[in-house]
Design a protein around this motif. Structure first.
Motif, PDB file in Angstrom:
ATOM      1  N   GLY A  74       0.794  -1.222   0.000  1.00  0.00           N
ATOM      2  CA  GLY A  74       0.000   0.000   0.000  1.00  0.00           C
ATOM      3  C   GLY A  74       0.826   1.271   0.000  1.00  0.00           C
ATOM      4  O   GLY A  74       0.284   2.365   0.065  1.00  0.00           O
ATOM      5  N   LYS A  75       2.151   1.138  -0.097  1.00  0.00           N
ATOM      6  CA  LYS A  75       3.032   2.302  -0.065  1.00  0.00           C
ATOM      7  C   LYS A  75       3.581   2.613  -1.447  1.00  0.00           C
ATOM      8  O   LYS A  75       3.855   1.715  -2.229  1.00  0.00           O
ATOM      9  CB  LYS A  75       4.189   2.054   0.909  1.00  0.00           C
ATOM     10  CG  LYS A  75       3.722   1.867   2.337  1.00  0.00           C
ATOM     11  CD  LYS A  75       4.871   1.515   3.249  1.00  0.00           C
ATOM     12  CE  LYS A  75       4.343   1.256   4.658  1.00  0.00           C
ATOM     13  NZ  LYS A  75       5.420   0.789   5.540  1.00  0.00           N
ATOM     14  N   MET A  76       3.729   3.903  -1.727  1.00  0.00           N
ATOM     15  CA  MET A  76       4.384   4.356  -2.949  1.00  0.00           C
ATOM     16  C   MET A  76       5.861   4.558  -2.622  1.00  0.00           C
ATOM     17  O   MET A  76       6.187   5.136  -1.574  1.00  0.00           O
ATOM     18  CB  MET A  76       3.766   5.659  -3.446  1.00  0.00           C
ATOM     19  CG  MET A  76       2.323   5.500  -3.876  1.00  0.00           C
ATOM     20  SD  MET A  76       1.607   7.001  -4.592  1.00  0.00           S
ATOM     21  CE  MET A  76       1.480   8.039  -3.158  1.00  0.00           C
ATOM     22  N   VAL A  77       6.744   4.074  -3.496  1.00  0.00           N
ATOM     23  CA  VAL A  77       8.175   4.127  -3.219  1.00  0.00           C
ATOM     24  C   VAL A  77       8.976   4.558  -4.438  1.00  0.00           C
ATOM     25  O   VAL A  77       8.498   4.456  -5.568  1.00  0.00           O
ATOM     26  CB  VAL A  77       8.698   2.744  -2.745  1.00  0.00           C
ATOM     27  CG1 VAL A  77       8.054   2.325  -1.436  1.00  0.00           C
ATOM     28  CG2 VAL A  77       8.506   1.671  -3.806  1.00  0.00           C
ATOM     29  N   VAL A  78      10.182   5.038  -4.170  1.00  0.00           N
ATOM     30  CA  VAL A  78      11.185   5.275  -5.212  1.00  0.00           C
ATOM     31  C   VAL A  78      12.474   4.604  -4.746  1.00  0.00           C
ATOM     32  O   VAL A  78      12.731   4.489  -3.545  1.00  0.00           O
ATOM     33  CB  VAL A  78      11.423   6.777  -5.498  1.00  0.00           C
ATOM     34  CG1 VAL A  78      10.189   7.405  -6.119  1.00  0.00           C
ATOM     35  CG2 VAL A  78      11.830   7.525  -4.234  1.00  0.00           C
ATOM     36  N   THR A  79      13.289   4.179  -5.685  1.00  0.00           N
ATOM     37  CA  THR A  79      14.518   3.451  -5.373  1.00  0.00           C
ATOM     38  C   THR A  79      15.599   4.410  -4.887  1.00  0.00           C
ATOM     39  O   THR A  79      15.884   5.414  -5.537  1.00  0.00           O
ATOM     40  CB  THR A  79      15.024   2.706  -6.619  1.00  0.00           C
ATOM     41  OG1 THR A  79      13.950   1.943  -7.170  1.00  0.00           O
ATOM     42  CG2 THR A  79      16.186   1.796  -6.287  1.00  0.00           C
ATOM     43  N   LEU A  80      16.199   4.075  -3.735  1.00  0.00           N
ATOM     44  CA  LEU A  80      17.339   4.838  -3.221  1.00  0.00           C
ATOM     45  C   LEU A  80      18.659   4.238  -3.674  1.00  0.00           C
ATOM     46  O   LEU A  80      19.576   4.954  -4.066  1.00  0.00           O
ATOM     47  CB  LEU A  80      17.315   4.876  -1.687  1.00  0.00           C
ATOM     48  CG  LEU A  80      16.242   5.738  -1.046  1.00  0.00           C
ATOM     49  CD1 LEU A  80      16.231   5.530   0.468  1.00  0.00           C
ATOM     50  CD2 LEU A  80      16.488   7.202  -1.372  1.00  0.00           C
ATOM     51  N   ASP A  81      18.781   2.926  -3.576  1.00  0.00           N
ATOM     52  CA  ASP A  81      19.985   2.253  -4.058  1.00  0.00           C
ATOM     53  C   ASP A  81      19.641   0.815  -4.410  1.00  0.00           C
ATOM     54  O   ASP A  81      18.626   0.283  -3.964  1.00  0.00           O
ATOM     55  CB  ASP A  81      21.135   2.315  -3.050  1.00  0.00           C
ATOM     56  CG  ASP A  81      20.976   1.352  -1.878  1.00  0.00           C
ATOM     57  OD1 ASP A  81      19.866   0.844  -1.648  1.00  0.00           O
ATOM     58  OD2 ASP A  81      21.975   1.095  -1.195  1.00  0.00           O
ATOM     59  N   MET A  82      20.493   0.212  -5.235  1.00  0.00           N
ATOM     60  CA  MET A  82      20.236  -1.157  -5.668  1.00  0.00           C
ATOM     61  C   MET A  82      21.573  -1.832  -5.953  1.00  0.00           C
ATOM     62  O   MET A  82      22.480  -1.219  -6.515  1.00  0.00           O
ATOM     63  CB  MET A  82      19.364  -1.162  -6.930  1.00  0.00           C
ATOM     64  CG  MET A  82      18.970  -2.546  -7.393  1.00  0.00           C
ATOM     65  SD  MET A  82      17.687  -2.569  -8.671  1.00  0.00           S
ATOM     66  CE  MET A  82      18.500  -1.749 -10.022  1.00  0.00           C
ATOM     67  N   ASN A  83      21.676  -3.100  -5.553  1.00  0.00           N
ATOM     68  CA  ASN A  83      22.861  -3.909  -5.802  1.00  0.00           C
ATOM     69  C   ASN A  83      22.426  -5.158  -6.533  1.00  0.00           C
ATOM     70  O   ASN A  83      21.449  -5.795  -6.140  1.00  0.00           O
ATOM     71  CB  ASN A  83      23.526  -4.272  -4.472  1.00  0.00           C
ATOM     72  CG  ASN A  83      24.656  -5.250  -4.665  1.00  0.00           C
ATOM     73  OD1 ASN A  83      24.446  -6.453  -4.644  1.00  0.00           O
ATOM     74  ND2 ASN A  83      25.855  -4.739  -4.867  1.00  0.00           N
TER      75      ASN A  83
END
Length: 138
Positions: A74-83
């Motif tokens: 139910g949350k809207m998100v954006v990517t901060l970091d990814m490995n």
């Protein structure tokens, strides 16, 4: 209809109309709270100079699966970091399945993982990402 059912319908609609997901031919296989399973074929448009899956296409699939797993809460998100760990070569004409799982569901950040498997169920990519919560759905 439950909130999760409404959210699933909403996610199916927005992702089926998303130009980037459509271009890469990503499809939703299954959605559960905290989990998203997607598929993507590897066609010529997904490949690098060696006719293998391009790392960018794989990163896009991983990011989408993890982000979608987060949105099932139910949350809207954006990517901060990814490995990402690229484990195995993926030739053209393979079919991939990505399974994204939320492993931390915080109020400001979320952490998710994705394992991507080829059509013989071998692990080909493993990824982990941190997401910033920007709001909620509904």
């Amino acid at each position: 209809m439950t909130d999760l059912s409404l959210l699933k319908d909403h996610l199916h609609t927005i992702y089926s109309e998303n130009p980037f997901a459509t271009l890469l031919q990503m499809e939703i296989v299954e959605l559960e709270a905290g989990k998203a399973t997607l598929s993507m074929p590897i066609k010529n448009k997904h490949t690098n100079f060696y006719n293998s899956a391009h790392g960018g296409a794989l990163a896009a699939l991983a990011d989408t699966a993890m982000g979608m797993a987060c949105t099932t809460t139910g949350k809207m998100v954006v990517t901060l970091d990814m490995n990402l760990n690229y484990i195995r070569d993926i030739p053209c004409q393979e079919a991939l399945t990505a399974v994204g799982l939320v492993i931390h569901n915080g109020s400001r950040t979320m952490v998710a993982t994705t394992d991507i498997f080829n059509n013989t169920h071998q692990l080909v990519v493993s990824a982990r990402a941190t997401f910033f919560v920007t709001g909620t759905f509904f």
